[in-house]
Design a protein around this motif. Sequence first.
Motif, PDB file in Angstrom:
ATOM      1  N   SER A 136       6.808   1.446   6.369  1.00 54.05           N
ATOM      2  CA  SER A 136       6.158   1.303   5.068  1.00 54.05           C
ATOM      3  C   SER A 136       6.175   2.663   4.393  1.00 54.05           C
ATOM      4  O   SER A 136       5.538   3.608   4.870  1.00 54.05           O
ATOM      5  N   CYS A 158       7.699  -0.918   0.754  1.00 49.85           N
ATOM      6  CA  CYS A 158       6.351  -1.062   1.302  1.00 49.85           C
ATOM      7  C   CYS A 158       5.826  -2.422   0.852  1.00 49.85           C
ATOM      8  O   CYS A 158       5.750  -2.697  -0.354  1.00 49.85           O
ATOM      9  N   ASN A 205      -1.143   2.103  -4.834  1.00 51.56           N
ATOM     10  CA  ASN A 205      -0.497   0.802  -4.629  1.00 51.56           C
ATOM     11  C   ASN A 205      -0.098   0.181  -5.964  1.00 51.56           C
ATOM     12  O   ASN A 205       0.958  -0.425  -6.091  1.00 51.56           O
ATOM     13  N   TYR A 206      -1.015   0.370  -6.969  1.00 47.52           N
ATOM     14  CA  TYR A 206      -0.817  -0.326  -8.243  1.00 47.52           C
ATOM     15  C   TYR A 206       0.174   0.391  -9.156  1.00 47.52           C
ATOM     16  O   TYR A 206       0.378   0.003 -10.293  1.00 47.52           O
ATOM     17  N   LEU A 224      -5.443   4.547  -2.463  1.00 48.08           N
ATOM     18  CA  LEU A 224      -5.308   3.079  -2.506  1.00 48.08           C
ATOM     19  C   LEU A 224      -4.792   2.620  -3.871  1.00 48.08           C
ATOM     20  O   LEU A 224      -3.972   1.699  -3.963  1.00 48.08           O
ATOM     21  N   PHE A 245       3.462   3.087  -5.566  1.00 52.24           N
ATOM     22  CA  PHE A 245       3.645   4.405  -4.931  1.00 52.24           C
ATOM     23  C   PHE A 245       4.776   5.200  -5.594  1.00 52.24           C
ATOM     24  O   PHE A 245       5.476   5.964  -4.925  1.00 52.24           O
ATOM     25  N   GLN A 292       2.983  -5.063   0.074  1.00 53.61           N
ATOM     26  CA  GLN A 292       1.692  -4.723  -0.542  1.00 53.61           C
ATOM     27  C   GLN A 292       0.804  -5.945  -0.780  1.00 53.61           C
ATOM     28  O   GLN A 292       0.901  -6.595  -1.818  1.00 53.61           O
ATOM     29  N   ALA A 320      -2.102  -5.355  -1.260  1.00 51.42           N
ATOM     30  CA  ALA A 320      -3.090  -4.725  -2.151  1.00 51.42           C
ATOM     31  C   ALA A 320      -3.173  -5.431  -3.504  1.00 51.42           C
ATOM     32  O   ALA A 320      -4.170  -5.291  -4.218  1.00 51.42           O
ATOM     33  N   TRP A 321      -2.134  -6.174  -3.843  1.00 48.26           N
ATOM     34  CA  TRP A 321      -2.145  -6.857  -5.139  1.00 48.26           C
ATOM     35  C   TRP A 321      -3.034  -8.099  -5.129  1.00 48.26           C
ATOM     36  O   TRP A 321      -3.315  -8.661  -6.202  1.00 48.26           O
ATOM     37  N   ARG A 353       5.289   5.140   1.386  1.00 49.37           N
ATOM     38  CA  ARG A 353       4.183   5.208   0.418  1.00 49.37           C
ATOM     39  C   ARG A 353       4.319   6.366  -0.557  1.00 49.37           C
ATOM     40  O   ARG A 353       3.333   6.795  -1.165  1.00 49.37           O
TER      41      ARG A 353
END
Length: 223
Positions: free
Chosen positions: A12, A165, A120-121, A117, A124, A167, A169-170, A14
């Motif tokens: 991954s 990566c 992520n949006y 963090l 990266f 994600q 996170a979305w 970043r």
Amino acid sequence: MNVIDAIKSRISTRAFLDTPVSKKQLRDILDIARWAPSGGNLQPWRVHVVMGKGRDRLVETVKKSITENPMGEAPEIAVYPPKLQDPWRARRFEVGETMYQLLDIPREDKPARINHLLRNYEFFGAPVGLFFSINRQFDKGQWAHLGMFMQSIALAAAELGLATCMQEAWVPRAKTVSTFLGLGDDEQLYCGMALGYADKSADVNRLRSSRIPVDEFTTFITD
Ligand SMILES: Cc1cc2nc3c(=O)[nH]c(=O)nc-3n(C[C@H](O)[C@H](O)[C@H](O)COP(=O)(O)O)c2cc1C
């Protein structure tokens, strides 16, 4: 690169360079990954690629949604069980702490951790973002097949010298992203993926996560 090298070298990533990736490169990767298996050959995956101005518009749209609604949207997917138990909890903790050590961000420095963090949006810094969605009629089986497809993308990208990566996170921004992508009500967004050229000078990309040995997750029944 052979398959074993691709599986073992994929990590991954970043931190990415802003070196552009062409639509042709993306098409080539997807043209390889579409050979992933799926039960009944349903090929239940849908991919949405954002690049160029499309990527920048998406990043801006999500940034605005984070400002307006910092706590996030009610997630449809529990990325982790609410009470993650050991040994899984310990594994999650270990990889997170190793990453923050490389980034030199101590536990107490919550703002710096949150800032990481939030990267992520922005994928990266990657020039390409992929989003994966699946029709809502599908259950766990087809979701597993979607995962195989995603891994195939990551491996094909590795073969072509590109880094990724995945994600989840979305997930807390799925509503905003789904609207941006124009997903119909019958389509559920699962995950994103950043894709581009790795910034090899970035400390965070030195993270090598551990794995448990084969005998810890395998049962052999031999007689
Ligand atoms: C489906 C999926 C979603 C993930 N979501 C994120 C994410 O949102 N942000 C992130 O930094 N890493 C994310 N990861 C990366 C994992 O933390 C990583 O795969 C794991 O720690 C193992 O490390 P490796 O990928 O470098 O081998 C995700 C991985 C997967 C498979």
